[in-house]
Write an enzyme that holds these catalytic residues in place. Structure first.
Site, PDB file in Angstrom:
ATOM      1  N   CYS A 134     -82.910 -45.839 -24.693  1.00  0.00           N
ATOM      2  CA  CYS A 134     -81.403 -46.407 -24.988  1.00  0.00           C
ATOM      3  C   CYS A 134     -80.932 -47.133 -23.756  1.00  0.00           C
ATOM      4  O   CYS A 134     -81.045 -46.671 -22.459  1.00  0.00           O
ATOM      5  CB  CYS A 134     -80.522 -45.090 -25.089  1.00  0.00           C
ATOM      6  N   CYS A 137     -77.471 -46.524 -22.259  1.00  0.00           N
ATOM      7  CA  CYS A 137     -77.080 -45.000 -21.573  1.00  0.00           C
ATOM      8  C   CYS A 137     -78.022 -45.316 -20.156  1.00  0.00           C
ATOM      9  O   CYS A 137     -77.421 -44.781 -19.177  1.00  0.00           O
ATOM     10  CB  CYS A 137     -77.941 -43.948 -22.156  1.00  0.00           C
ATOM     11  N   ASP A 138     -79.238 -45.895 -20.122  1.00  0.00           N
ATOM     12  CA  ASP A 138     -79.944 -45.769 -19.030  1.00  0.00           C
ATOM     13  C   ASP A 138     -80.233 -47.006 -18.223  1.00  0.00           C
ATOM     14  O   ASP A 138     -80.902 -47.027 -17.151  1.00  0.00           O
ATOM     15  CB  ASP A 138     -81.358 -45.267 -19.328  1.00  0.00           C
TER      16      ASP A 138
END
Ligand SMILES: Cc1cc2nc3c(=O)[nH]c(=O)nc-3n(C[C@H](O)[C@H](O)[C@H](O)COP(=O)(O)OP(=O)(O)OC[C@H]3O[C@@H](n4cnc5c(N)ncnc54)[C@H](O)[C@@H]3O)c2cc1C
Length: 312
Positions: A134, A137-138
């Site tokens: 992701c 997200c990261d």
């Protein structure tokens, strides 16, 4: 004994909630079960620009809760539980969940798929610590550092372009010399500064001390080995259908997807499948939603008439 729903839908993604809203709107007692959070894979989509009705596009994290809200506004119930087992024989289908047993006259399976694994050394070890599925997200963890994206489809290019906001360099590593991604995404990706491609290359291992530091690569044509320095690696190499809880009770195709007719009916009366988990799915949001609607309409027809003859 648990009371009996008309329609239970396993999976709270685009397919599941669309089925839920159609079934509830037709006054069926409807329950949607979701093990994580409402929206499914939508939540991994940074910006969706091909879902009709949103001319400027829509963020996945906004669309997920809206899908749930529309279904529950129309009368569908929703529970955050995982289904571990089902019994599909008999007129009433039995589901074993975190929350105990549930019963339903009809079951719509809309469990989508999970990210496929490379099954190489370092993949599990560094998951969440340099290995990710992701970018939104990261990605920010890799500010001004080089990262690699593995894959050649829409998700790999989309996420790779997103990562250029943070990383010093993004390299898309693909085992072939041609991408599967749609042409528009390919054009955009090729014009992105900081984004490069490494063709005909297979990743053999993810290595580092405590965190990801380099990849061991192999040229798919010559077999030549090399090492690439990266701080992070994002894997988008395909999807595996979420069908484990079915324990082999439904016919699947060679990719493990549930076989249905054009009305989303399986060969077992009262069991339908919709979205990414079914065979020949286009694996798009709009088709998942379409499958959900079709499945719910067929389910309601079955509840009212008992009709289950395949008309594919
Ligand atoms: C990174 C990425 C970007 C994408 N971008 C786009 C895009 O721009 N446009 C587009 O059209 N499509 C895009 N897609 C594809 C799109 O997201 C999917 O086709 C769509 O979300 C599939 O919906 P679904 O309802 O079939 O399955 P999912 O969204 O996967 O939902 C299935 C749900 O079932 C739940 N579940 C599974 N097993 C169980 C169980 N045993 N018990 C309870 N719940 C369970 C899961 O937790 C999940 O929430 C993208 C996909 C990814 C991964």
């Amino acid at each position: 004994m648990a009371d009996v729903y008309d329609i239970v839908i396993v999976g709270g993604g685009a397919a599941g909630f669309t089925a839920g809203l159609y079934a509830a709107r037709d006054r069926c007692r409807t329950l949607v079960l979701e093990r994580f959070s409402a929206g499914g894979q939508v939540l991994n989509c940074e910006h969706i620009e091909n879902y009709p009705g949103f001319p400027e596009g829509v963020a996945g994290y906004s669309l997920g809760p809206l899908l749930q809200q529309q279904a529950t506004n129309l009368g569908a119930e929703m529970r955050l539980v995982e289904v571990h087992n089902v019994r599909l024989d008999g007129d009433t289908k039995v589901l074993h969940t975190d929350d105990g047993e549930l019963r339903s006259r009809v079951l719509i399976i809309a469990t989508g798929s999970s990210f496929a694994k490379l099954d190489i050394p370092g993949e599990e070890e560094f998951l969440g610590n340099g290995v990710s599925h992701c970018a939104s997200c990261d990605g920010a963890f890799f500010m001004d550092q080089p990262v690699a994206v593995i894959g050649g489809g829409d998700a790999a290019l989309d996420e790779g372009m997103h990562l250029t906001q943070y990383a010093s360099q993004v390299t898309i590593i693909h085992r072939r010399a041609e991408l599967r991604a749609c042409q528009l995404l390919q054009e955009r990706a090729r014009n992105k500064e900081k984004l490069a491609f490494r063709w005909d290359t297979v990743v053999r291992a993810i290595e580092g001390e405590g965190t990801v530091q380099h990849l061991q690569l192999e040229d798919a044509k010559t077999g030549e080995r090399s090492q690439m320095e990266v701080a992070g690696v994002f894997l988008f190499i395909g999807l595996t259908p979420n069908i484990q809880f079915l324990n082999g009770q439904l016919p699947l195709n060679e990719r493990g997807q549930i076989i249905t007719d054009l009305s989303m009916r399986t060969s077992v009366p009262g069991i339908l499948a919709a979205g990414d988990v079914r065979h020949e799915s286009s694996r798009q949001l709009v088709s998942a939603a379409g499958d959900g609607a079709t499945a719910a309409l067929a389910a309601v027809r079955y509840l009212r008439t008992g009709e289950w003859a395949a008309k594919a």
